[in-house]
Enzyme design. Sequence first.
Site, PDB file in Angstrom:
ATOM      1  N   HIS A  53       0.810  -1.217   0.000  1.00 53.28           N
ATOM      2  CA  HIS A  53       0.000   0.000   0.000  1.00 53.28           C
ATOM      3  C   HIS A  53       0.845   1.270   0.000  1.00 53.28           C
ATOM      4  O   HIS A  53       0.317   2.373  -0.202  1.00 53.28           O
ATOM      5  CB  HIS A  53      -0.937  -0.006   1.205  1.00 53.28           C
ATOM      6  CG  HIS A  53      -2.292   0.601   0.906  1.00 53.28           C
ATOM      7  ND1 HIS A  53      -2.543   1.371  -0.202  1.00 53.28           N
ATOM      8  CD2 HIS A  53      -3.469   0.531   1.579  1.00 53.28           C
ATOM      9  CE1 HIS A  53      -3.794   1.761  -0.209  1.00 53.28           C
ATOM     10  NE2 HIS A  53      -4.394   1.264   0.869  1.00 53.28           N
ATOM     11  N   ARG A  54       2.152   1.166   0.242  1.00 50.10           N
ATOM     12  CA  ARG A  54       3.011   2.336   0.094  1.00 50.10           C
ATOM     13  C   ARG A  54       3.143   2.720  -1.374  1.00 50.10           C
ATOM     14  O   ARG A  54       3.318   3.896  -1.702  1.00 50.10           O
ATOM     15  CB  ARG A  54       4.415   2.038   0.659  1.00 50.10           C
ATOM     16  CG  ARG A  54       4.473   1.738   2.132  1.00 50.10           C
ATOM     17  CD  ARG A  54       5.872   1.332   2.552  1.00 50.10           C
ATOM     18  NE  ARG A  54       6.339   0.144   1.834  1.00 50.10           N
ATOM     19  CZ  ARG A  54       7.544  -0.379   1.972  1.00 50.10           C
ATOM     20  NH1 ARG A  54       8.420   0.173   2.808  1.00 50.10           N
ATOM     21  NH2 ARG A  54       7.896  -1.464   1.290  1.00 50.10           N
TER      22      ARG A  54
END
Length: 484
Positions: free
Chosen positions: A455-456
């Site tokens: 999700h980064r």
Amino acid sequence: MTTMTENASGLREFKMPDVGEGLTEAEILKWYVQPGDKVTDGQVVCEVETAKAAVELPIPYDGVVSELRFPEGTTVDVGQVIIAVDVSGGAAPAPAAPAAEQAPAAPAEAPAEEAQPEGRKPVLVGYGVAESSTKRRPRKGAGTPAQQGETLYAATAIQGELNGHGHGTAPAQQRPLAKPPVRKLAKDLGVDLATVTPSGPDGIITREDVHAAAAPAQAPAPLAVPAPAAVPQAPVQVQPQAPAPAASFDGARETRIPVKGVRKAIATAMVGSAFTAPHVTEFVTLDVTRTMRLVEELKQDKDMQGLRVNPLLLVAKALLVAIKRNPDVNASWDEANQEIVRKHYVNLGIAAATPRGLIVPNIKDAHSKTLPQLAESLGELVATAREGKTSPAAMQGGTVTITNVGVFGVDTGTPILNPGESAILAVGAIKPQPWVHKGKVKPRQVTTLALSFDHRLVDGELGSKVLADTAAVLEQPKRLITWA
């Protein structure tokens, strides 16, 4: 780092090389030579298992095997001497018993600074030449106690440097020898390693030593009645009958397996990935009846003759199409430079279960391959993995991975990212299920896909598009043409 040293007597010592990128140790699986055997330049002398794969090591010179320093099954640090070869051209030495049949003994003491031969030094492909920084430990009982202490400290300091701990200064008191997990155990149990009697080879403190030292301290002490201040009494010391281990295990009911090699690498990688990259997993259930029909048709196609054609092949092609439509998903996170690295190529990883554990080799530049080329690469990758011959290079540089849990009859899962990659697609079992098709409930071939992503790097919208596009291609395989 050099992989060999030579002394004045013509004895060359071959050291454990770093056969991967940054590996620190390897286990000797099998010796192909014994003391007294003649060897030639390039001859394979042993097979070792690193944290990534099993690798055969060739010797880089001619000579006669003088000594095997470690038996099979021993884990050896990179930079340690594993075999000595006499290259002087003299008579072959009398064969000695292999290391596996001898009691462990430290090699004879070597000069503090070994003379390095001038000129070109033969090295293994992929390793540069540098001055050797390792020294051999003294033979037990040789030299004065002061010399032994100095040599032991030097060996400890050098080993620390090899393991990435940097240089250190000579301590006022010799530091107890123990591996990092044992030091952590001692810290957790409140045991001072300086007070522990070592039982391991070369004075190394083992986990059992720490447990034995902690057992008396952890035993509940009886309540003591305070004596009158005017009559001080010496405390009564109760000697334990025998040092008992902290816990006992029934060998008939439990089996304890050392964590090393591929399994150790898997554990380290998965823990690092799970607690470094924030994982998000999305799911989609879809009708793949048309894809299954296409698989059967491709098996009869003359251009695919002799190639392995299965649903995984079309899943891989569908994912590659989805990545082409959403290229931002193909990236990695550079923590050191605080940058997102976009990849303009796809090295497609395929998770493979092998007798040694899970490995993830990848197909280089999979994005540029035609369907027959992709099928050929996939077949070679699977065959090599099953034989246990996957090279470390084949498992490096992956960008996105597929794991096929459907072969085990599993519907889906939440896969963990391969470290350094942005996404991993899990493919579930393909089963006939009731499905609404053209307004009617009919039996169709149905499966579930699960996409985990970092999700980064990948927002929910981007991850959803990649998963939806992959599913759309598998529902309508003609999109392999219209979207390609």
